[in-house]
Scaffold this motif. Sequence first.
Motif, PDB file in Angstrom:
ATOM      1  N   PRO A 147       0.821  -1.219   0.000  1.00 39.25           N
ATOM      2  CA  PRO A 147       0.000   0.000   0.000  1.00 39.25           C
ATOM      3  C   PRO A 147       0.853   1.266   0.000  1.00 39.25           C
ATOM      4  O   PRO A 147       1.916   1.314   0.631  1.00 39.25           O
ATOM      5  CB  PRO A 147      -0.797  -0.117   1.291  1.00 39.25           C
ATOM      6  CG  PRO A 147       0.026  -0.983   2.168  1.00 39.25           C
ATOM      7  CD  PRO A 147       0.781  -1.912   1.284  1.00 39.25           C
ATOM      8  N   GLN A 201      -0.398   4.088   1.055  1.00 38.51           N
ATOM      9  CA  GLN A 201      -0.816   4.824   2.243  1.00 38.51           C
ATOM     10  C   GLN A 201      -1.592   3.877   3.146  1.00 38.51           C
ATOM     11  O   GLN A 201      -2.511   3.198   2.692  1.00 38.51           O
ATOM     12  CB  GLN A 201      -1.711   5.980   1.807  1.00 38.51           C
ATOM     13  CG  GLN A 201      -1.733   7.123   2.765  1.00 38.51           C
ATOM     14  CD  GLN A 201      -2.498   8.293   2.201  1.00 38.51           C
ATOM     15  OE1 GLN A 201      -3.202   8.177   1.196  1.00 38.51           O
ATOM     16  NE2 GLN A 201      -2.400   9.428   2.836  1.00 38.51           N
ATOM     17  N   SER A 244      -4.256   2.748   5.896  1.00 36.88           N
ATOM     18  CA  SER A 244      -5.553   3.271   6.318  1.00 36.88           C
ATOM     19  C   SER A 244      -5.836   2.797   7.747  1.00 36.88           C
ATOM     20  O   SER A 244      -5.240   1.817   8.212  1.00 36.88           O
ATOM     21  CB  SER A 244      -6.653   2.803   5.373  1.00 36.88           C
ATOM     22  OG  SER A 244      -6.902   1.442   5.565  1.00 36.88           O
ATOM     23  N   THR A 282      -5.963  -2.329   2.591  1.00 39.86           N
ATOM     24  CA  THR A 282      -4.904  -1.810   1.715  1.00 39.86           C
ATOM     25  C   THR A 282      -5.391  -1.588   0.290  1.00 39.86           C
ATOM     26  O   THR A 282      -4.595  -1.534  -0.638  1.00 39.86           O
ATOM     27  CB  THR A 282      -3.687  -2.743   1.691  1.00 39.86           C
ATOM     28  OG1 THR A 282      -4.084  -3.988   1.115  1.00 39.86           O
ATOM     29  CG2 THR A 282      -3.121  -2.965   3.055  1.00 39.86           C
ATOM     30  N   ASP A 341      -6.519   0.530  -2.665  1.00 42.53           N
ATOM     31  CA  ASP A 341      -6.560   1.898  -3.175  1.00 42.53           C
ATOM     32  C   ASP A 341      -7.531   1.887  -4.358  1.00 42.53           C
ATOM     33  O   ASP A 341      -7.203   1.394  -5.434  1.00 42.53           O
ATOM     34  CB  ASP A 341      -5.150   2.323  -3.612  1.00 42.53           C
ATOM     35  CG  ASP A 341      -5.128   3.726  -4.188  1.00 42.53           C
ATOM     36  OD1 ASP A 341      -6.211   4.277  -4.424  1.00 42.53           O
ATOM     37  OD2 ASP A 341      -4.024   4.263  -4.395  1.00 42.53           O
ATOM     38  N   GLN A 398      -8.723   3.897  -6.522  1.00 39.05           N
ATOM     39  CA  GLN A 398      -8.346   4.474  -7.819  1.00 39.05           C
ATOM     40  C   GLN A 398      -7.349   3.580  -8.538  1.00 39.05           C
ATOM     41  O   GLN A 398      -7.494   3.300  -9.729  1.00 39.05           O
ATOM     42  CB  GLN A 398      -7.741   5.875  -7.635  1.00 39.05           C
ATOM     43  CG  GLN A 398      -8.758   6.966  -7.385  1.00 39.05           C
ATOM     44  CD  GLN A 398      -9.346   6.888  -5.991  1.00 39.05           C
ATOM     45  OE1 GLN A 398      -8.662   6.528  -5.052  1.00 39.05           O
ATOM     46  NE2 GLN A 398     -10.616   7.224  -5.849  1.00 39.05           N
TER      47      GLN A 398
END
Lengths: 138, 132
Positions: free
Chosen positions: B84, B86, B88, B93, B95, B97
């Motif tokens: 990941p 970023q 959360s 994990t 994302d 988009q």
Amino acid sequence: MSLFDAMDIAGTSLSAQTIRLNAIASNMANANTVASTPEETYRARTPLFKAVLEAQFANDASKMGVQVDRIEEVGGDPRAEFNPGHPLADEEGYIYKPDIDVATEMVSMMQASRSFQNSIEAINTAKQLAMRTLTLGK
Amino acid sequence: MAANGIDKALGISPQVLALRMKRMNLLTANIANADTPDFKARDIDFRTALAKATASQTRVDTTKPGHIALSGGVSQPQIQFRQPLQESVNGNTVDAQAEHAAFMENAMRYQASIQLLDNRISGIKKAIKGEP
């Protein structure tokens, strides 16, 4: 057939998000439901999601849908409000309102709606690919 | 074998399609679990998976009763967890988009392979009919 599996997987997401939307609608509808005791007061509820490796998917680890594990009551204790004139007020003149933050519910609703759209998109793409595969060699 | 010749004419497209399908299942599962706490997004390394799939095309002769024939189809690709960008709060994990982009890319490449296969098939058809 693998292409239809993709639709099944996205379908599990659709039903899970629908349950979530239902819970949110219920929370928002009851945001102003008043009760005479804290016990009777409505409490916000939220579904908890869990990844699922169903029996039908079990032979292939690449397939994993989502399901609603359980629905939990969340949020703090009901708020007591002094309102002796209210028909539902108790002996001391208090009514109880659920601790529901409508803004949070709205945000959650947007999230659910976006996830729903994403899954629809995935189903549509899978459908196009399946149609294209069916006309292979024509 | 006559069927082998046609198999060869199709090249690696069948394996590519099967792998693309598997990858699509994985990416769909990632998108479906975008809101699931502690879900880890998964994907396959396409290059390695395809190399493995085409390598396993080698035919194994079964000359004795105890021999086991290689089953047809694509071998299971190695599924890996995505790193990941970023973290959360709920340990998920996915994302959304990035998964969407990967899904679309995979779909496009699937269609490209279908197109390729289509052209090959019409070529073979022409050869069979003896048309110019």
